[in-house]
Design a protein around this motif. Sequence first.
Motif, short mmCIF file in Angstrom:
data_model
loop_
_atom_site.label_atom_id
_atom_site.label_comp_id
_atom_site.label_asym_id
_atom_site.label_seq_id
_atom_site.Cartn_x
_atom_site.Cartn_y
_atom_site.Cartn_z
N GLY A 84 0.79 -1.21 0.00
CA GLY A 84 0.00 0.00 0.00
C GLY A 84 0.83 1.27 0.00
O GLY A 84 0.44 2.28 -0.59
N HIS A 85 1.98 1.22 0.63
CA HIS A 85 2.83 2.41 0.75
C HIS A 85 3.62 2.70 -0.54
O HIS A 85 3.78 3.86 -0.92
N LYS A 88 2.17 2.74 -6.26
CA LYS A 88 1.30 3.81 -6.74
C LYS A 88 0.92 3.61 -8.21
O LYS A 88 0.08 4.35 -8.73
N HIS A 107 -8.05 -1.74 3.43
CA HIS A 107 -7.80 -0.31 3.63
C HIS A 107 -6.41 0.09 3.17
O HIS A 107 -6.18 1.24 2.77
N LYS A 111 -4.88 2.33 -1.12
CA LYS A 111 -3.88 3.34 -1.45
C LYS A 111 -3.25 3.09 -2.83
O LYS A 111 -2.49 3.91 -3.31
N THR A 112 -3.57 1.96 -3.42
CA THR A 112 -3.02 1.61 -4.73
C THR A 112 -4.04 1.92 -5.82
O THR A 112 -5.17 2.33 -5.53
#
Length: 409
Positions: A84-85, A88, A107, A111-112
Amino acid sequence: HGTIPPELALLTSVENLVLKNNPGLVGRIPNLLGVGLTQLRQLGLYGNTLTGTVPKSIFRLRHLVYLNLADNTLMGTIHWGELGHHQKHLRRLMLQNNFFEGTVDYHLLAKTTVGVMALSNNAFSGHVDDTVRKLTSLEYLYLDGNKIVGSIPDGMSELSNLKALNLDENELYGILPQAIGQMTSLEYLSAKGNTLSGGLPASMKHMKGLKTLNLASNALSGRIGHLSDMAGLENVHLYQNSFSGPIDGSIFASLLNLEAIFLSSNSFTGRIPPEVVQVQKKLKGLYLSDNELDGIIPEGVCALYKLEDLYLDSNALEGTLPSCLGNLSSLKRFHVFKNQIHGNVPTGLLNLPHLIELGLEENDLRGGMDGQATCRAPKKGLSIWADCAELDGGCECCEKCCLDKDKNC
């Protein structure tokens, strides 16, 4: 053959690395791949026999668009936080057919920009929580064949871009989301082999683009009339549930693209609707076995010229077998055993060019099947299940004879 050499990490400018379909490729994924190959956009290590866990460094490759580790013997948990971090740009995440476990952190995945996520046939557990609604880029989600529990969250209905959703063979229960009809982009919906209950939500009538609906082997009940509004349906699988009432003729009158409909092992009553004739252009499979249907077999069935499978067994059908059944030149399997059919077996049935299964036993049929033709049937690849009274000349050509009380025969 062998293992993945860690020296590949020295190829620091490589953007695509695919090592696929090599059963002799074994061992672990080297941690150095995620350290050195910082420009990777595609990493495909699928169809091998790789073992162990996936190094954290793999999920830190921040330029990845495509990650495919499917069809190995990988195990352990997925580092959703790292994914997730750092991810991108990730569009495809393919992890199916391994031994991964643990929960899926939706959750963090939110973020992706992942569009295709295939986690099928692993040992993922836990719930699908309501934060799944935040995965707005998802177009294909495959969670089948895991150990996921709980109900399907209402938030799933907000995935407006989703085209395919597979939740088969998990431990899901509860009702279908009432707002499921908001998923108007959905073309494929499957959740067979769970313990879902309740009826089909009325909102499903808005799913005009749905082509495949598979909710078989659950505990669903009620009527199925909403299907008639889902004009795009091609394949319907609702067998092994507790649906009841008459089969609405409007389903056949409206679903002109229908290719197969599986309604076996429910509690449907009444007659086979004559409107079945209206799906003659495409219908290949009609499965109505093990219900409580009565009345006669409508002659409209004979107009289904593409029909390959006709399963009407284990009902309370009566009357005679329409002689026009001998015109179904594409028919491969016809099962009508355990009914109250009487009269003769139409002579044309045995002469159908593609017929391989004919189940007639436990009716009140009396002859009509030429003894010599019956004897030739095994040589033509045709298997016949019949009572002796249905065979002119007796059972001299039968490969096996069974008593009615012998349930194992």
